[in-house]
Design an enzyme around this catalytic site. Sequence first.
Site, PDB file in Angstrom:
ATOM      1  NE  ARG A  56      -3.968  -0.038   1.163  1.00 55.96           N
ATOM      2  CZ  ARG A  56      -5.127   0.467   1.573  1.00 55.96           C
ATOM      3  NH1 ARG A  56      -5.571   0.197   2.782  1.00 55.96           N
ATOM      4  NH2 ARG A  56      -5.831   1.249   0.784  1.00 55.96           N
ATOM      5  CG  ASP A 130      -9.975   2.674  -8.210  1.00 48.00           C
ATOM      6  OD1 ASP A 130      -9.260   3.268  -7.407  1.00 48.00           O
ATOM      7  OD2 ASP A 130     -11.175   2.932  -8.388  1.00 48.00           O
ATOM      8  CG  ASP A 237     -22.670  10.035  -4.319  1.00 44.60           C
ATOM      9  OD1 ASP A 237     -21.593   9.425  -4.216  1.00 44.60           O
ATOM     10  OD2 ASP A 237     -23.366  10.032  -5.352  1.00 44.60           O
ATOM     11  CB  CYS A 243     -18.762  18.689   1.021  1.00 41.83           C
ATOM     12  SG  CYS A 243     -17.180  19.576   1.042  1.00 41.83           S
ATOM     13  NE  ARG A 291     -17.949  -7.022  -3.663  1.00 45.33           N
ATOM     14  CZ  ARG A 291     -16.938  -7.766  -3.264  1.00 45.33           C
ATOM     15  NH1 ARG A 291     -16.309  -8.525  -4.134  1.00 45.33           N
ATOM     16  NH2 ARG A 291     -16.525  -7.746  -2.019  1.00 45.33           N
ATOM     17  CE  LYS A 293     -27.685 -12.442 -12.651  1.00 42.62           C
ATOM     18  NZ  LYS A 293     -28.467 -13.164 -11.610  1.00 42.62           N
TER      19      LYS A 293
END
Length: 380
Positions: A56, A130, A237, A243, A291, A293
């Site tokens: 990382r 990513d 979100d 914000c 991810r 269905k």
Amino acid sequence: MTCVTKEEIKEYAYKSGIDIVGFASPDCLFKYRDLLKDRYENGLNCNIEENDIEKRINPYILLEDVKSIVSIAVSYNIVYEADLPKSAYGTVSRTAWGIDYHKVLIDLLEKLRDFILSKCNDAKAVLLVDNNPLLERAIAYNAGIGFYGKNNMLINEKYGSYLFLGEMLLNIYFEPDKKVESKCGSCTRCLKACPGKALIGEYKIDANKCLSYATIKKGYLSDETIKKLGTRIYGCDTCQDVCPFNKTAKRVTKDEFIPRGLKPKHDLREILSLDKKKFQEVFGPTSASWRGKNTIIRNAIIASINSNDKNAIEPLKSLLSCENSYLRGYSAYALSILDGENSLPYIEKAYINEKDEAAKEFMKKAIMMIRGEVFEYNER
């Protein structure tokens, strides 16, 4: 004299559609070692995070002679107002509107890399969006792209926090850009608004409580999480929506991120009835498809519960006999709430035929709820 300057790289990047460019040192992540160790030891990381700290924080693993990291940001704060469907709907995070941002940013990075290689014959580059465990926001912060908000999002004064990030590791040295310190001041709107209570302090997050993570977490969720998810199908979100920097952020016009098949507020019945082909048509081109269905349908089942969508009853009955065991379990649970005694015969039949123990337990809970009996175990 270097073969290409920072100014030349930035000028080309801006012309090609990249909104912000910054440069960071490849050593900028080593200082986060103790922070990551603390998060792991206190259980604040979720199971999709890389547990190997070295992976990382060490870009030298990916490019042995890396000397600089080019950080890019592309705004997805598009000029678009979502239509309100006439039927019950599930909400989709802005990150999944339009074309998958991974493809968009890789394409931009490839063009930028080719420009640099045309100037520097011996240059080596590794492109990242990513597809690696490096601390992406930390790189962007150290490259001067923006500052950390109290919600742990990266915020740029001009573009806000609706930013997609990408990186290029280079074996060419460039002077790192200056970091931007936090401008949140005394504002705590994001901390107060977080629906999952994942923001456990300023600049501190428990990823396991984040509802965005819950929408991609496989399997059964707790009753508490089910209630908190509301109508979220993919992502959350909320901490960004409140914000102040996003209230005044520059809006952009980017056709790539305009919603197409998948709508920001998508008809729940359509999602509940998805087969593999339809899933690929609607979700396949977006970043919400990764991810799979079944997780998306599970979230739609939860959304139908939380929106009290009676029109979901028939699709839910069909799901009682679908191939996926936890969708069978969730459908029984949803029917017990939306249809009560009317669906009891369908749930009891499914319970008798069920082979999966976890799904069977969830169906048992549904039956007991309809009968007014107490079912104490609420973690799935």
